[in-house]
Scaffold this motif. Structure first.
Motif, PDB file in Angstrom:
ATOM      1  N   ALA A  33       0.832  -1.204   0.000  1.00 56.10           N
ATOM      2  CA  ALA A  33       0.000   0.000   0.000  1.00 56.10           C
ATOM      3  C   ALA A  33       0.865   1.252   0.000  1.00 56.10           C
ATOM      4  O   ALA A  33       0.596   2.221  -0.726  1.00 56.10           O
ATOM      5  N   ARG A  34       1.918   1.259   0.808  1.00 60.07           N
ATOM      6  CA  ARG A  34       2.802   2.425   0.859  1.00 60.07           C
ATOM      7  C   ARG A  34       3.515   2.633  -0.468  1.00 60.07           C
ATOM      8  O   ARG A  34       3.608   3.751  -0.985  1.00 60.07           O
ATOM      9  N   ARG A  35       3.996   1.552  -1.070  1.00 57.43           N
ATOM     10  CA  ARG A  35       4.670   1.647  -2.368  1.00 57.43           C
ATOM     11  C   ARG A  35       3.710   2.167  -3.440  1.00 57.43           C
ATOM     12  O   ARG A  35       4.072   3.007  -4.268  1.00 57.43           O
ATOM     13  N   LEU A  36       2.481   1.637  -3.449  1.00 60.67           N
ATOM     14  CA  LEU A  36       1.502   2.065  -4.447  1.00 60.67           C
ATOM     15  C   LEU A  36       1.159   3.538  -4.271  1.00 60.67           C
ATOM     16  O   LEU A  36       1.041   4.287  -5.258  1.00 60.67           O
ATOM     17  N   HIS A  37       0.997   3.953  -3.030  1.00 63.15           N
ATOM     18  CA  HIS A  37       0.693   5.360  -2.758  1.00 63.15           C
ATOM     19  C   HIS A  37       1.794   6.268  -3.295  1.00 63.15           C
ATOM     20  O   HIS A  37       1.525   7.298  -3.936  1.00 63.15           O
ATOM     21  N   ASP A  38       3.032   5.870  -3.065  1.00 59.82           N
ATOM     22  CA  ASP A  38       4.159   6.680  -3.529  1.00 59.82           C
ATOM     23  C   ASP A  38       4.289   6.633  -5.057  1.00 59.82           C
ATOM     24  O   ASP A  38       4.557   7.662  -5.692  1.00 59.82           O
ATOM     25  N   ASN A  39       4.105   5.456  -5.652  1.00 59.10           N
ATOM     26  CA  ASN A  39       4.300   5.311  -7.092  1.00 59.10           C
ATOM     27  C   ASN A  39       3.232   6.008  -7.924  1.00 59.10           C
ATOM     28  O   ASN A  39       3.511   6.539  -8.995  1.00 59.10           O
ATOM     29  N   PHE A  40       2.007   5.994  -7.448  1.00 61.39           N
ATOM     30  CA  PHE A  40       0.921   6.618  -8.213  1.00 61.39           C
ATOM     31  C   PHE A  40       0.879   8.122  -7.972  1.00 61.39           C
ATOM     32  O   PHE A  40       0.441   8.881  -8.845  1.00 61.39           O
ATOM     33  N   GLY A  41       1.307   8.572  -6.815  1.00 61.10           N
ATOM     34  CA  GLY A  41       1.360  10.003  -6.537  1.00 61.10           C
ATOM     35  C   GLY A  41       0.041  10.712  -6.775  1.00 61.10           C
ATOM     36  O   GLY A  41      -1.019  10.257  -6.346  1.00 61.10           O
ATOM     37  N   ALA A  42       0.095  11.807  -7.526  1.00 58.66           N
ATOM     38  CA  ALA A  42      -1.101  12.623  -7.765  1.00 58.66           C
ATOM     39  C   ALA A  42      -2.130  11.919  -8.642  1.00 58.66           C
ATOM     40  O   ALA A  42      -3.286  12.336  -8.702  1.00 58.66           O
ATOM     41  N   ALA A  43      -1.729  10.842  -9.300  1.00 59.03           N
ATOM     42  CA  ALA A  43      -2.666  10.104 -10.159  1.00 59.03           C
ATOM     43  C   ALA A  43      -3.553   9.158  -9.369  1.00 59.03           C
ATOM     44  O   ALA A  43      -4.497   8.591  -9.909  1.00 59.03           O
ATOM     45  N   LEU A  44      -3.264   8.986  -8.086  1.00 60.86           N
ATOM     46  CA  LEU A  44      -4.042   8.076  -7.249  1.00 60.86           C
ATOM     47  C   LEU A  44      -5.302   8.769  -6.738  1.00 60.86           C
ATOM     48  O   LEU A  44      -5.239   9.825  -6.107  1.00 60.86           O
ATOM     49  N   ILE A  45      -6.453   8.163  -7.003  1.00 60.73           N
ATOM     50  CA  ILE A  45      -7.722   8.686  -6.501  1.00 60.73           C
ATOM     51  C   ILE A  45      -8.085   8.015  -5.184  1.00 60.73           C
ATOM     52  O   ILE A  45      -8.485   8.658  -4.215  1.00 60.73           O
TER      53      ILE A  45
END
Length: 234
Positions: A33-45
């Protein structure tokens, strides 16, 4: 762990890390979850963790399906589980009593433990918060002792009081708000679990560890609990 990506919407992908529920999986899910949050950045809804999966909703104006899948793959590269202790440890007071837990005595009879034994077994474990859902602040926790595992009620109740502590299969949870529900109720907590002014709106988050602390009625009332018997309305 054999990760799989499943399409669940035009702008959403489900990352499935495991096929079975296990407390040992949570450090991997939190790390992902932490990796995904960082990798998607502003594109994460939105990013929604659950027992074995992570739902990723992304901005179609910034990413297409191929790019989203690549960011997920990058997040999983050399992934390592979170070390123990990353989540918070919470002690939640509970008044275990048949007047507010209508299935408590029946569970004691069915398990052979009696009411005191059910209370002792349920409060002895530390439960992992796997996911939030169903209602704001409703945390799905587990796993309860197998001897306490109980199927959901055949007919859900139309109204369950806020603070009610229940068991469904090997999960346990506290109802944060008055709502319908079909879990086996064994007690009630005086703690406010959901508040719009609270950081994250909820007292707990996935990865937290919870222990339920038995208290007497007087302490329950002192802490602001509603001690009206189950079924009695204002």
């Amino acid at each position: 762990m054999t990760p799989r990506i499943e399409v669940v919407g035009i702008d959403s992908l489900m990352l499935r890390l495991f096929d079975e529920i296990d407390e040992a999986h949570m450090p991997w899910l939190l790390a992902a979850a932490r990796r995904l949050h960082d990798n998607f950045g502003a594109a994460l809804i939105d990013l929604v963790p659950s027992y074995t999966t992570l739902l990723v909703q992304y901005d179609l104006a910034q990413l297409d399906d191929r790019q989203a899948r690549q960011r997920i793959a990058d997040a999983l590269y050399e992934l390592q589980p979170y070390a123990e202790g990353q989540g918070r440890e919470l002690n939640i007071p509970v008044w275990y009593d048949p007047s507010v837990g209508p299935e408590l005595e029946a569970l004691g009879q069915r398990s052979g433990l009696g009411t005191p034994g059910v209370i002792a077994r349920h409060s002895a474990r530390i439960y992992q918060v796997f996911a939030l859902g169903f209602a704001p602040g409703f945390a799905f926790m587990g796993l309860v002792d197998e001897i306490l595992a109980s199927p959901r009620l055949k007919t859900p109740r139309k109204q369950v009081p806020a603070g009610s502590l229940g068991i469904a299969d090997r999960q346990t949870a506290v109802y944060p708000l008055v709502s319908p529900g079909g879990w086996n109720l064994i007690g009630r907590s005086p703690i406010k679990l959901f508040d719009r002014d609270m950081d994250g709106y909820s007292i707990w988050q996935p990865g937290d560890r919870v222990r339920f602390q038995p208290i007497e009625r007087a302490e329950f009332v002192r802490l602001g609990g509603d001690d009206r018997p189950f079924g009695v309305t204002p």
